[in-house]
Structure formats: structure tokens, C-alpha cells
Design a protein around this motif. Structure first.
Motif, PDB file in Angstrom:
ATOM      1  N   ILE A   1       0.842  -1.209   0.000  1.00 33.46           N
ATOM      2  CA  ILE A   1       0.000   0.000   0.000  1.00 33.46           C
ATOM      3  C   ILE A   1       0.874   1.255   0.000  1.00 33.46           C
ATOM      4  O   ILE A   1       0.679   2.176  -0.811  1.00 33.46           O
ATOM      5  CB  ILE A   1      -0.949   0.000   1.219  1.00 33.46           C
ATOM      6  CG1 ILE A   1      -2.000  -1.106   1.068  1.00 33.46           C
ATOM      7  CG2 ILE A   1      -1.630   1.358   1.375  1.00 33.46           C
ATOM      8  CD1 ILE A   1      -2.853  -1.319   2.300  1.00 33.46           C
TER       9      ILE A   1
ATOM     10  N   SER B   1       2.784   1.823  -3.233  1.00 30.65           N
ATOM     11  CA  SER B   1       1.911   2.283  -4.306  1.00 30.65           C
ATOM     12  C   SER B   1       1.588   3.770  -4.158  1.00 30.65           C
ATOM     13  O   SER B   1       1.566   4.507  -5.149  1.00 30.65           O
ATOM     14  CB  SER B   1       0.614   1.463  -4.314  1.00 30.65           C
ATOM     15  OG  SER B   1       0.878   0.101  -4.574  1.00 30.65           O
ATOM     16  N   ILE B   2       1.368   4.207  -2.932  1.00 28.62           N
ATOM     17  CA  ILE B   2       1.060   5.634  -2.704  1.00 28.62           C
ATOM     18  C   ILE B   2       2.258   6.501  -3.061  1.00 28.62           C
ATOM     19  O   ILE B   2       2.138   7.485  -3.810  1.00 28.62           O
ATOM     20  CB  ILE B   2       0.630   5.853  -1.240  1.00 28.62           C
ATOM     21  CG1 ILE B   2      -0.717   5.175  -0.975  1.00 28.62           C
ATOM     22  CG2 ILE B   2       0.542   7.348  -0.937  1.00 28.62           C
ATOM     23  CD1 ILE B   2      -1.138   5.182   0.473  1.00 28.62           C
TER      24      ILE B   2
ATOM     25  N   ILE C   1      -2.653   6.639  -8.045  1.00 29.79           N
ATOM     26  CA  ILE C   1      -2.649   5.451  -7.190  1.00 29.79           C
ATOM     27  C   ILE C   1      -3.082   4.224  -7.997  1.00 29.79           C
ATOM     28  O   ILE C   1      -2.458   3.162  -7.926  1.00 29.79           O
ATOM     29  CB  ILE C   1      -3.561   5.649  -5.969  1.00 29.79           C
ATOM     30  CG1 ILE C   1      -2.979   6.723  -5.050  1.00 29.79           C
ATOM     31  CG2 ILE C   1      -3.758   4.336  -5.215  1.00 29.79           C
ATOM     32  CD1 ILE C   1      -3.849   7.062  -3.867  1.00 29.79           C
TER      33      ILE C   1
END
Length: 490
Positions: A76, A79-80, A99
Motif C-alpha cells: 500500500i 503504491s502511494i 494510485i
């Protein structure tokens, strides 16, 4: 939950991501582009990663649930932060779209919100495809290959959570050495493909982009028409073959290197993988032969698209959205089957399909002969009830998420084929679907809510469901020291 060691490991992962941004920044500089879109996220990653991993905690035990949390949170956060270069450069104006694009890259899905990719900066395009290569074998596997993580059991818990397939294991005694072997094979195969494409006349930049997509079975291209833009049979054959090769369990390549040929030729999954692909190619070739000028051309397009969809890569040489319904139905079925366990491909995995078939036949035999106890074997070894139950559990949860996602995305009021294949292509990490999200389409028309939902589906599919779902379980966040937990083989 050992919060300190989780923060420590995530910090190291963020530092590695900062280092990875150096490569696309160097490519951008080579084309005369500004380094700022990469320098800002690199600085943020270095500061945050440095603070989290400045000192290794005294209590460094990393148990099963800690490993699951590390993997889910790492993907997560990566990816951000990985979407920042697109946003800062202006390549993708909306951060939700950034995103989506980055999750699609790291999970090797290849779904895109971009209507055109050629106007993007060269550094941005390179980073977009390079995320495929990093995410293909696994972000945590990559980190373990270059940085020590402490106890070998720590790496095993993370490998189980990140590597695709029912039961990942070690090739050699040390987990870090296993990671190095896997990435060594992965790197050599990628370089060979780059050389072959460049030797055939493809520009080196384009060869790198398409090799990253093939290796990670991701599918991002630097051309609006994907591989079809080159209209070159040589490129189609080379990329098609390498997509199939990267869809094979990487353990097989290690066995070949150490001359364990018997383990390769006796692999049930490997035989099933190639048989399914061969049957699909033959059926589609016969079905589309009237659309093209020769059997050879039909065979080439059928082979490429079967290789692309079954390995969940998503490249296209033609718009298969215009093919007959029978051919499209075969491709949709291949989306769900996917590649081999332990490969860079997505989908359910051929291993699970074979196990489900054997378990179903065993249950039917038990119905006919109640006193019989049929032994179910896979890859020459008997499967325990726990193994079989894990596969059934995986399929049940997978279908529940798939159906719920379809219902939520259907609120967009799009046609059923678009909704169904959009969810299917994201949760199976394929890329293109049919109709609006076909090989020449994109996901730009979806709402921000649906894009975030589909991004979640991509992460769920890439991480084998449970690491992402367990983030929502309150019990996983309880701070207590416990004995190492066993994790089911799904």
C-alpha cells in the motif's frame, strides 16, 4: 503484534523504493527531463524510511500475522509513494488515478486510466513499466535479496504472504539465498529478452519497457496500440514466448540449473499449463481463421493473446474485442486460470485448478464408494486435508470478493460485460477486459470510488487475498507477544 519490527521492515522497504527511483530519474535526465518529480518522493521516502529503520528493535521476532501485515502495508505504501512522480510531473493530474496506475504497475495488472501513453515523460513511462519488473517477483523478495532481514523464519512468513501459489517454499536452506536465486534467474531472463528484442530492431528504450512488462507479466507498453503498434511477427513471437516462460514456476528453472530434470518433467502443473495453452491456441486459431489472411497469421495472433491473457500480462497485437464470442469466452476463462504457482503471473493459478479437479473427482468417487478413502496426490506427494481445505477456502473467499466487487462496480450503470471483465481483469491481475475496458480501451470512465475498489481488488489478487483482508481484522492489531503462528497453505 510487534509494531516496532513491522515499522523497521517497512522502513527498509521504503528506502529500497527511494533507491529504485534513481533509475527512472537517470532515464529522464538522459532525455533532458527535470529530475524534480523523482527527487521529491525520493526525499520523502528516505526521511520516512530512515526514521522507521534507524535502529533495529531489540525484540525482532516476526511471526505469521506480522509478516502478513508487513506485506499488505508495504504494498500500500509503495503504491502511494510510487504514484507521486506521475502527479508531480503532471503526467497524471488526479492523485486517485496515480494510485490506480501505480497499484496496477506493482501488482503487474496492467490496467490503465490513460487514454494515451505516448505523451508521457520518458522517465515517467520507464517508472510505470519498471514497477512491473519490481512487483513481478515480489517487492519483499527483492528486498530480501539485497538486504538482510534477520532471522530466516522472518523471511519465510513474508514470502508465504507475497509469493503467488498454494505453498511457496525455500530452494536452499537460507531464505535470503532463495530470494537471490529467484531474482538472479529473473534478471538473466529479462536481459536475454531485451537483447533479443533489440537485435530484432526494436529501440533499446522500447525493448526495456516491453521486457519489464513481459517479465513481470504486467503489460504496460510505451505505445498506444501496445505490441500491435510494431506490426512485427518477430516481436510477437519473442514476447509471446517469454510471456509463457515467465508464467512458469521459477523453481523449474532452478531445477534445470542443478540438473534435476526429473522434477521438471514430472511436474503436473507444468504439463497442465502447457496443455491448457495449446488447446486454447488451437481452438482460437480455428475460430478466427476467417478474420485474417492466413492460418499462420491466425495462429500467431491466437498464440500471442493466449500467452498474454493466461500469464495475465495483458499485451495485445490486435483488438480481440472484435473476435467471435467463442474466442473471447476462452480468453475470459484463461483470465481466471492464470499461470503457474511461483511465477510472476496472476489468476487462480494452474496448481489450484489441478488440485480442485482432483479433489472434485475424489469426492465423486467417495460418493460412489463411501468406505473408500481416495488418496489425492499432487506433484507426486499426497495432499493433506488441510491443503485441500485451504484451496477450497481460497476459492470461496475469492468468489465472495469477486461477486461483491461486481455488485459495487455495477452502480456505475455500465454494461454487464464491462463490469464483469473489469473486476475479473483486476482481481486476476490481467489488465485488459472486454467492451469499454478492452485491449484498446481503458478505465478512465470509472468513478474515483470504483478506481479505488478496483485498486483494492488488484492488491487482493496479487497478495493472494488474505494479507489484505486481515488488515481489517481487529484481532491482528492486538499488541502482545505470542508463539509463532502457523499459516495455512492456500
Amino acid at each position: 503484534m510487534n509494531y516496532r519490527i513491522i515499522g523497521f521492515v517497512i522502513g527498509r522497504i521504503l528506502l529500497v523504493e527511494a533507491a529504485l527511483l534513481l533509475l527512472p530519474m537517470a532515464v529522464g535526465l538522459g532525455y533532458g527531463e527535470s529530475p524534480v518529480p523523482f527527487l521529491i518522493p525520493m526525499a520523502l521516502l528516505a526521511v520516512i524510511g530512515g526514521l522507521l529503520s534507524f535502529r533495529k528493535p531489540a525484540h525482532s521476532a516476526l511471526y505469521a500475522r506480522d509478516g502478513l501485515a508487513v506485506v499488505a502495508l508495504a504494498w500500500i505504501f509503495m503504491s502511494i509513494f510510487g504514484g507521486l512522480p506521475f502527479y508531480i510531473s503532471g503526467d497524471i493530474p488526479r492523485f486517485v488515478d496515480c494510485i490506480f496506475e501505480t497499484v496496477s504497475g506493482f501488482t503487474t495488472t496492467g490496467a490503465t486510466i490513460l487514454t494515451e501513453v505516448e505523451p508521457l515523460t520518458r522517465g515517467g513511462l520507464f517508472w510505470r513499466s519498471f514497477t512491473h519488473w519490481v512487483g513481478g517477483m515480489g517487492v519483499l523478495v527483492f528486498v530480501m535479496a539485497i538486504l538482510p532481514m534477520g532471522g530466516d523464519g522472518h523471511g519465510m512468513h513474508m514470502l508465504r504472504a507475497e509469493m503467488p501459489g498454494p505453498a511457496p517454499g525455500k530452494l536452499v536452506s537460507r531464505m535470503s539465498d532463495t530470494a537471490k536465486i529467484l531474482y538472479g534467474i529473473y534478471l538473466v531472463m529479462t536481459i536475454i529478452e531485451i537483447v533479443l528484442l533489440a537485435a530484432g530492431g526494436m529501440p533499446l528504450y522500447d525493448a526495456c519497457i516491453h521486457s519489464f512488462g513481459s517479465a513481470g507479466t504486467g503489460g504496460f507498453s510505451c505505445r498506444n496500440l501496445s505490441v500491435g503498434a510494431y506490426n512485427n511477427p518477430y516481436f510477437d513471437i519473442v514476447i509471446g514466448i517469454f510471456m509463457m516462460l515467465f508464467g512458469v514456476n521459477f523453481n523449474m528453472y532452478y531445477f534445470l540449473l542443478v540438473k534435476r530434470f526429473r522434477d521438471v518433467f514430472r511436474s503436473e502443473e507444468l504439463w497442465a499449463y502447457f496443455i491448457i495453452a495449446a488447446v486454447a491456441v488451437g481452438a482460437i486459431t480455428v475460430d478466427i481463421v476467417e478474420l485474417y489472411d492466413s492460418v499462420g497469421t491466425s495462429l500467431r495472433h491466437a498464440f500471442f493473446q493466449v500467452s498474454s491473457i493466461m500469464t495475465t500480462t495483458g499485451y495485445a497485437t490486435v483488438d480481440f474485442n472484435t473476435w467471435p464470442t467463442f474466442s473471447k469466452a476462452i480468453l475470459v476463462a484463461l483470465m481466471f486460470i492464470g499461470g503457474c504457482a511461483g511465477s510472476t503471473a496472476g489468476g487462480l493459478k494452474v496448481a489450484r485448478v489441478v488440485i480442485l479437479e482432483k479433489a472434485s473427482v475424489g469426492e465423486m468417487r467417495r460418493m460412489l464408494h463411501p468406505n473408500a478413502v481416495p488418496a489425492i496426490r499432487f506433484e507426486g506427494k499426497p495432499l493433506s486435508e488441510r491443503n485441500i481445505r485451504g484451496v477450497y477456502l481460497f476459492l470461496a473467499v475469492y468468489m465472495a470478493i469477486f461477486v461483491l466487487s461486481c455488485l459495487l462496480v455495477s452502480l456505475e450503470q455500465m454494461d454487464l460485460v464491462t463490469v464483469f471483465t473489469a473486476v475479473a481483469t483486476c482481481i486476476n491481475n490481467v489488465g485488459p477486459g472486454l467492451e469499454i475496458v478492452g485491449p484498446m480501451g481503458n478505465f478512465s470512465s470509472f468513478s474515483p470510488f470504483s478506481k479505488l475498489l478496483l485498486s483494492f481488488d488488484m492488491l487482493v489478487g496479487r497478495l493472494e487475498i488474505f494479507p489484505m483482508l486481515l488488515l481489517f481484522a481487529p484481532s491482528i492489531w492486538k499488541r502482545r507477544l505470542a508463539a509463532p503462528q502457523r499459516q495455512a497453505d492456500f
